[in-house]
Design a protein around this motif. Structure first.
Motif, short mmCIF file in Angstrom:
data_model
loop_
_atom_site.label_atom_id
_atom_site.label_comp_id
_atom_site.label_asym_id
_atom_site.label_seq_id
_atom_site.Cartn_x
_atom_site.Cartn_y
_atom_site.Cartn_z
N LYS A 121 41.19 34.13 51.77
CA LYS A 121 40.15 34.83 51.01
C LYS A 121 40.72 36.00 50.24
CE LYS A 121 35.94 33.68 53.55
NZ LYS A 121 35.10 33.38 52.36
N VAL A 144 41.98 35.20 46.74
CA VAL A 144 41.04 34.77 45.70
C VAL A 144 40.87 35.90 44.69
CG1 VAL A 144 38.69 34.03 45.19
CG2 VAL A 144 39.82 33.24 47.28
N SER A 182 37.87 38.65 44.37
CA SER A 182 37.00 38.58 45.54
C SER A 182 36.88 39.96 46.20
CB SER A 182 37.56 37.58 46.56
OG SER A 182 38.76 38.08 47.13
N HIS A 211 37.31 40.59 49.17
CA HIS A 211 38.42 40.68 50.14
C HIS A 211 39.69 41.21 49.45
CE1 HIS A 211 35.54 37.58 51.28
NE2 HIS A 211 35.79 37.90 52.52
#
Length: 235
Positions: free
Chosen positions: A144, A147, A150, A152
């Motif tokens: 994650k 990405v 994102s 995260h």
């Protein structure tokens, strides 16, 4: 009757998890560093209090002896956790993070998990249906975090995500070492708690749902899993 210990259970997700499991018929031990807050929480919940500071080996050992004397343990929820904060309450980014900052977070989030697991393994191994739920985070997912754009990847902190990545591996190693146990790591989601100064968009009731669900799995349930309320997460 199922006996459950929850660390850091005098508030937030730990408290709500305790409340729900008491309702489900578990005998719940509220583990808390502060005796007054822990006893108050346990009294409100109809639970039992045990003094437990996950950073203190003597405290953890004493808690294990207390629970052993009372009859043993079936479910362990490793909930206690902290985030690194600067002098003004900010989360240090990669440029401001020090080794001491990471060490402090690891003492609770990583070493604390191992310390508690090690102390309570003998009790769990005597249970007919032992379960361990480690509280993780989507911020600990390598996939994650890769990405682009994102939340995260954009999260500025280092210590907390790294600690939760470590918890993921700890979960896998223990699950593989003890196949008779159900040992999993869960992501409650971005929940409004003291950890994030109540900025999370979820309520504790919503965040606790997956913890409660995984605390009640049987011997045929999943193990070595990384999940949130919607299902499996990428490591």
């Amino acid at each position: 009757m199922t006996t459950t210990l929850i660390t850091g259970a005098n508030k937030g997700l730990g408290y709500e998890t305790a409340r729900r499991l008491v309702e489900a018929g578990h005998t719940v031990y509220v583990g808390a560093r502060d005796p007054q807050r822990g006893r108050e929480a346990a009294a409100k919940l109809g639970a039992r209090f045990v003094q437990l500071d996950v950073t203190d080996q003597a405290s953890v050992d004493a808690a294990a002896k207390t629970i052993e004397a009372d009859g043993g343990l079936d479910v362990l929820v490793n909930n206690a956790g902290i985030e690194s904060r600067g002098p003004n309450g900010e989360v240090p980014d990669a440029g401001g993070m020090t080794a001491d900052d990471i060490r402090t977070v690891f003492e609770t989030n990583v070493f604390g998990v191992v310390r508690v697991l090690h102390a309570f393994l003998p009790l769990l191994q005597r249970s007919d249906a032992p379960v361990v739920v480690n509280i993780g985070s989507g911020l600990g997912s390598l996939a994650k975090t890769e990405v682009p754009g994102s939340p995260h990847q954009q999260y500025p902190g280092v210590a907390y995500p790294v600690s939760k990545t470590a918890v993921n591996m700890i979960t896998l190693k223990y699950a593989h070492a003890f196949p008779n146990m159900r040992i999993n790591v869960v992501e409650p989601g971005y929940t409004a708690t003291d950890l994030n100064k109540h900025t999370g968009h979820q309520t504790v009731e919503e965040g606790a749902e997956i913890i409660v669900r995984m605390a009640q799995i049987g011997p045929d349930g999943p193990t070595a899993a990384y999940v949130d309320a919607a299902g499996p997460l990428p490591w």
